[in-house]
Write a protein that holds these residues in place. Structure first.
Motif, PDB file in Angstrom:
ATOM      1  N   PRO A 269       5.164 -10.661   9.078  1.00  0.00           N
ATOM      2  CA  PRO A 269       6.055 -10.118   8.041  1.00  0.00           C
ATOM      3  C   PRO A 269       5.555 -10.406   6.631  1.00  0.00           C
ATOM      4  O   PRO A 269       5.658  -9.549   5.750  1.00  0.00           O
ATOM      5  CB  PRO A 269       7.390 -10.824   8.286  1.00  0.00           C
ATOM      6  CG  PRO A 269       7.326 -11.307   9.680  1.00  0.00           C
ATOM      7  CD  PRO A 269       5.890 -11.557   9.974  1.00  0.00           C
ATOM      8  N   ARG A 270       4.989 -11.585   6.418  1.00  0.00           N
ATOM      9  CA  ARG A 270       4.470 -11.911   5.091  1.00  0.00           C
ATOM     10  C   ARG A 270       3.326 -10.986   4.721  1.00  0.00           C
ATOM     11  O   ARG A 270       3.244 -10.501   3.591  1.00  0.00           O
ATOM     12  CB  ARG A 270       4.004 -13.365   5.044  1.00  0.00           C
ATOM     13  CG  ARG A 270       5.165 -14.345   5.036  1.00  0.00           C
ATOM     14  CD  ARG A 270       4.702 -15.762   4.982  1.00  0.00           C
ATOM     15  NE  ARG A 270       3.940 -16.009   3.761  1.00  0.00           N
ATOM     16  CZ  ARG A 270       3.211 -17.090   3.560  1.00  0.00           C
ATOM     17  NH1 ARG A 270       3.134 -18.023   4.461  1.00  0.00           N
ATOM     18  NH2 ARG A 270       2.557 -17.242   2.429  1.00  0.00           N
ATOM     19  N   LEU A 271       2.431 -10.729   5.666  1.00  0.00           N
ATOM     20  CA  LEU A 271       1.315  -9.826   5.409  1.00  0.00           C
ATOM     21  C   LEU A 271       1.816  -8.410   5.158  1.00  0.00           C
ATOM     22  O   LEU A 271       1.343  -7.722   4.256  1.00  0.00           O
ATOM     23  CB  LEU A 271       0.339  -9.837   6.589  1.00  0.00           C
ATOM     24  CG  LEU A 271      -0.869  -8.918   6.471  1.00  0.00           C
ATOM     25  CD1 LEU A 271      -1.710  -9.307   5.262  1.00  0.00           C
ATOM     26  CD2 LEU A 271      -1.698  -8.962   7.734  1.00  0.00           C
ATOM     27  N   GLY A 272       2.808  -7.983   5.917  1.00  0.00           N
ATOM     28  CA  GLY A 272       3.376  -6.651   5.732  1.00  0.00           C
ATOM     29  C   GLY A 272       3.978  -6.487   4.346  1.00  0.00           C
ATOM     30  O   GLY A 272       3.738  -5.492   3.661  1.00  0.00           O
ATOM     31  N   TRP A 273       4.770  -7.470   3.906  1.00  0.00           N
ATOM     32  CA  TRP A 273       5.379  -7.382   2.580  1.00  0.00           C
ATOM     33  C   TRP A 273       4.330  -7.488   1.485  1.00  0.00           C
ATOM     34  O   TRP A 273       4.461  -6.865   0.424  1.00  0.00           O
ATOM     35  CB  TRP A 273       6.454  -8.446   2.398  1.00  0.00           C
ATOM     36  CG  TRP A 273       7.715  -8.079   3.109  1.00  0.00           C
ATOM     37  CD1 TRP A 273       8.266  -8.689   4.191  1.00  0.00           C
ATOM     38  CD2 TRP A 273       8.578  -6.972   2.801  1.00  0.00           C
ATOM     39  NE1 TRP A 273       9.399  -8.035   4.576  1.00  0.00           N
ATOM     40  CE2 TRP A 273       9.622  -6.987   3.733  1.00  0.00           C
ATOM     41  CE3 TRP A 273       8.550  -5.977   1.838  1.00  0.00           C
ATOM     42  CZ2 TRP A 273      10.637  -6.034   3.724  1.00  0.00           C
ATOM     43  CZ3 TRP A 273       9.572  -5.035   1.822  1.00  0.00           C
ATOM     44  CH2 TRP A 273      10.595  -5.072   2.756  1.00  0.00           C
ATOM     45  N   LEU A 274       3.273  -8.245   1.721  1.00  0.00           N
ATOM     46  CA  LEU A 274       2.187  -8.333   0.745  1.00  0.00           C
ATOM     47  C   LEU A 274       1.523  -6.959   0.562  1.00  0.00           C
ATOM     48  O   LEU A 274       1.243  -6.533  -0.560  1.00  0.00           O
ATOM     49  CB  LEU A 274       1.147  -9.367   1.183  1.00  0.00           C
ATOM     50  CG  LEU A 274      -0.059  -9.531   0.268  1.00  0.00           C
ATOM     51  CD1 LEU A 274       0.367 -10.209  -1.029  1.00  0.00           C
ATOM     52  CD2 LEU A 274      -1.125 -10.347   0.961  1.00  0.00           C
ATOM     53  N   LEU A 275       1.317  -6.250   1.667  1.00  0.00           N
ATOM     54  CA  LEU A 275       0.725  -4.918   1.588  1.00  0.00           C
ATOM     55  C   LEU A 275       1.660  -3.925   0.908  1.00  0.00           C
ATOM     56  O   LEU A 275       1.219  -3.060   0.145  1.00  0.00           O
ATOM     57  CB  LEU A 275       0.339  -4.423   2.981  1.00  0.00           C
ATOM     58  CG  LEU A 275      -0.827  -5.177   3.636  1.00  0.00           C
ATOM     59  CD1 LEU A 275      -1.000  -4.718   5.074  1.00  0.00           C
ATOM     60  CD2 LEU A 275      -2.100  -4.985   2.851  1.00  0.00           C
ATOM     61  N   VAL A 276       2.957  -4.063   1.147  1.00  0.00           N
ATOM     62  CA  VAL A 276       3.928  -3.199   0.471  1.00  0.00           C
ATOM     63  C   VAL A 276       3.891  -3.454  -1.027  1.00  0.00           C
ATOM     64  O   VAL A 276       3.857  -2.526  -1.837  1.00  0.00           O
ATOM     65  CB  VAL A 276       5.353  -3.431   1.028  1.00  0.00           C
ATOM     66  CG1 VAL A 276       6.401  -2.779   0.143  1.00  0.00           C
ATOM     67  CG2 VAL A 276       5.456  -2.902   2.451  1.00  0.00           C
ATOM     68  N   GLU A 277       3.873  -4.724  -1.402  1.00  0.00           N
ATOM     69  CA  GLU A 277       3.826  -5.075  -2.824  1.00  0.00           C
ATOM     70  C   GLU A 277       2.542  -4.548  -3.473  1.00  0.00           C
ATOM     71  O   GLU A 277       2.569  -3.998  -4.580  1.00  0.00           O
ATOM     72  CB  GLU A 277       3.902  -6.590  -2.990  1.00  0.00           C
ATOM     73  CG  GLU A 277       3.945  -7.035  -4.420  1.00  0.00           C
ATOM     74  CD  GLU A 277       4.021  -8.555  -4.558  1.00  0.00           C
ATOM     75  OE1 GLU A 277       3.883  -9.017  -5.693  1.00  0.00           O
ATOM     76  OE2 GLU A 277       4.198  -9.248  -3.541  1.00  0.00           O
ATOM     77  N   LEU A 278       1.427  -4.683  -2.792  1.00  0.00           N
ATOM     78  CA  LEU A 278       0.161  -4.173  -3.309  1.00  0.00           C
ATOM     79  C   LEU A 278       0.226  -2.662  -3.495  1.00  0.00           C
ATOM     80  O   LEU A 278      -0.198  -2.128  -4.520  1.00  0.00           O
ATOM     81  CB  LEU A 278      -0.985  -4.545  -2.363  1.00  0.00           C
ATOM     82  CG  LEU A 278      -2.353  -4.000  -2.720  1.00  0.00           C
ATOM     83  CD1 LEU A 278      -2.829  -4.583  -4.048  1.00  0.00           C
ATOM     84  CD2 LEU A 278      -3.347  -4.294  -1.618  1.00  0.00           C
TER      85      LEU A 278
END
Length: 61
Positions: free
Chosen positions: A36-45
């Motif tokens: 989930p952290r990686l997913g949200w990081l990609l969304v933010e990017l």
């Protein structure tokens, strides 16, 4: 026993084996938090890239 019954029986055996394999497999505890952290990081990017697009590097002719 007709062919279709044998075919269904083989599928049933395979499904049971796959279910047993799936219940035996548990993801690592840190992997549950990492995805989930990686997913949200990609969304933010992605949102940052949309907000501030870089200049086009192609020169008009």
């Amino acid at each position: 026993m007709p062919f279709s019954d044998v075919h269904l029986q083989l599928h049933s055996i395979r499904a049971t084996a796959l279910r047993a394999e799936a219940t035996a497999h548990h993801p690592r505890p840190h992997a549950r938090r990492l995805r989930p952290r990686l997913g949200w990081l990609l969304v933010e990017l992605g949102l940052r890239l949309v907000e501030h697009p870089t200049r086009a590097r192609v020169r008009p002719v």
